[in-house]
Enzyme design. Structure first.
Site, short mmCIF file in Angstrom:
data_model
loop_
_atom_site.label_atom_id
_atom_site.label_comp_id
_atom_site.label_asym_id
_atom_site.label_seq_id
_atom_site.Cartn_x
_atom_site.Cartn_y
_atom_site.Cartn_z
N SER A 1 4.67 -6.50 2.32
CA SER A 1 3.33 -6.48 3.14
C SER A 1 2.19 -7.20 2.03
O SER A 1 2.18 -8.39 1.96
CB SER A 1 3.03 -5.10 3.52
OG SER A 1 1.89 -5.28 4.32
N LEU A 2 1.47 -6.48 1.78
CA LEU A 2 0.17 -6.78 0.66
C LEU A 2 0.73 -7.63 -0.37
O LEU A 2 0.38 -8.59 -0.90
CB LEU A 2 -0.60 -5.46 0.06
CG LEU A 2 -1.35 -5.89 -1.11
CD1 LEU A 2 -2.77 -6.71 -0.67
CD2 LEU A 2 -1.86 -4.60 -1.69
N HIS B 1 1.22 -4.08 11.01
CA HIS B 1 2.15 -5.02 11.52
C HIS B 1 2.69 -4.86 12.96
O HIS B 1 3.66 -5.23 13.09
CB HIS B 1 3.31 -4.65 10.58
CG HIS B 1 2.94 -5.30 8.97
ND1 HIS B 1 2.87 -6.31 8.65
CD2 HIS B 1 3.06 -4.13 7.88
CE1 HIS B 1 2.45 -6.34 7.20
NE2 HIS B 1 2.65 -5.12 6.91
N ARG C 1 -8.95 -8.65 4.25
CA ARG C 1 -7.71 -8.25 5.04
C ARG C 1 -7.98 -6.81 5.38
O ARG C 1 -7.67 -6.57 6.66
CB ARG C 1 -6.41 -8.61 4.29
CG ARG C 1 -5.14 -8.43 5.28
CD ARG C 1 -4.14 -8.46 4.16
NE ARG C 1 -2.73 -8.45 4.78
CZ ARG C 1 -2.10 -7.48 4.48
NH1 ARG C 1 -2.32 -6.43 3.61
NH2 ARG C 1 -0.78 -7.22 5.02
N GLN D 1 2.39 -12.38 9.70
CA GLN D 1 2.76 -11.06 9.24
C GLN D 1 1.61 -9.85 9.52
O GLN D 1 2.27 -8.82 9.52
CB GLN D 1 2.63 -11.42 7.51
CG GLN D 1 3.08 -10.01 6.62
CD GLN D 1 2.27 -9.75 5.66
OE1 GLN D 1 1.37 -9.20 5.61
NE2 GLN D 1 2.80 -9.94 4.31
N GLN E 1 0.83 -1.18 -0.05
CA GLN E 1 -0.05 0.19 -0.04
C GLN E 1 0.85 1.25 -0.05
O GLN E 1 1.70 1.22 0.71
CB GLN E 1 -0.91 -0.14 1.17
CG GLN E 1 -1.81 -1.03 1.25
CD GLN E 1 -3.03 -0.82 2.32
OE1 GLN E 1 -4.02 -0.11 2.19
NE2 GLN E 1 -2.82 -1.65 3.42
#
Length: 310
Positions: A93-94, A202, A118, A251, A12
């Site tokens: 991440s994503l 996170h 999510r 994660q 993101q």
């Protein structure tokens, strides 16, 4: 291009209205991929990405499927044009979810629905305005961690993205992040940059979201990836499906170990990092991690064709 390539997928923050417009005018597979994602989501994702407002696109439950589909669309166009198969994939991440879809571990339809959920779970875990994130430039990792512990005072603040040497992102309760920022400035941080986000990703505040994500993952058919995927939380390659799912759950509330991920890709033999998505954030980070990994950006026709021709 040499087969010693790694495909990397952004998280993101890389999204922008109009992304992939030029590539889509050249490769019909781009819009086709968005059409498939739209069927799974129940709305016209391509129209939103091209003609919607930045405010709409920046809603985390929209951003996540939009970025995942962007990465998958570029990857499919790469394959259609005869691009070399990478020796490994990774995502920030994503982007780890994008990598798993591209590596054949899950379908596009399941992927976009999963990351939409999510995003919803992350937003529900911490109401808007209660969490914060900030990028810390110019301090070593251990000092950032120590000062976050000092600043917590019963709240949550911790390092959550180890992005490159001298660049760490912290996240947690808004007041704790602000206290940590002041301590870090006093200790010589070159910059403390508050990030325009609605969710403190996170960190341990995301544990309730992670528990719900586990339930979602249990309902999805995931198989072992065809191409190795280096995960964020351990910087390892997992082939066991239960281990892949467990890493995605962890994660949610553990740091993104991007420095270690890039080091792992180089250790696997990668010489070129193809950034497969909008923007060039990861390419910039990777230069600071290991100059041996040459960057290649695939977001527009010029970059795409230059990469194919190497």
């Amino acid at each position: 291009m040499s087969s010693k390539i790694a495909f990397i997928y952004p998280g993101q923050g890389s999204q922008s209205v109009g992304m992939l417009k030029e590539l889509a005018s050249e490769f019909g597979l781009i819009e086709n991929t968005f059409s498939k994602a739209s069927e799974a989501l129940g709305y016209d994702l391509w129209d939103l990405v091209q003609n919607g407002s930045a405010e709409q696109l920046n809603q985390t439950d929209v951003t996540q499927p939009a970025l995942l589909t962007t990465g998958v669309a570029i990857w499919r166009a790469w394959g259609e044009q005869g691009g070399a198969e990478p020796l490994a994939m990774a995502g920030h991440s994503l982007g780890e979810y994008t990598a798993l879809v591209c590596a054949g571990a899950m379908s596009l339809a399941d992927g976009v629905r999963l990351v939409r959920k999510r995003g919803e779970l992350m937003q529900q875990a911490v109401p808007a305005g209660q969490g914060a994130m900030a990028a810390i430039l110019g301090l070593d990792d251990e000092l950032v961690q120590t000062l976050c512990q000092q600043a917590a005072e019963g709240q949550v603040v911790s390092p959550v993205n180890y992005n490159s040497p001298g660049q760490v992102v912290i996240a947690g309760d808004k007041e704790a992040v602000e206290r940590a920022g002041e301590l870090l400035k006093a200790e010589g941080a070159r910059k403390v940059i508050p990030l325009a986000v609605s969710v403190p990703s996170h960190c341990s505040l995301m544990k309730p979201a992670a528990e719900q994500l586990q339930i979602e993952l249990d309902g999805i058919d995931i198989i072992s990836p065809i191409i190795p995927v280096v995960n964020n939380v351990d910087a390892t390659v997992e082939t066991d499906v239960s281990a892949i799912k467990a890493a995605l759950v962890r994660q949610m509330y553990n740091p993104v170990q991007w420095v270690r991920v890039v080091q792992k890709l180089v250790g696997l033999g990668a010489e070129v990092g193809c950034e497969c998505g909008p923007g060039k954030v990861l390419t910039g980070l990777n230069k600071r991690i290991d100059k041996k990994l040459v960057g290649s950006i695939l977001q527009d026709p010029a970059g795409f064709h230059a990469a194919l021709a190497k």
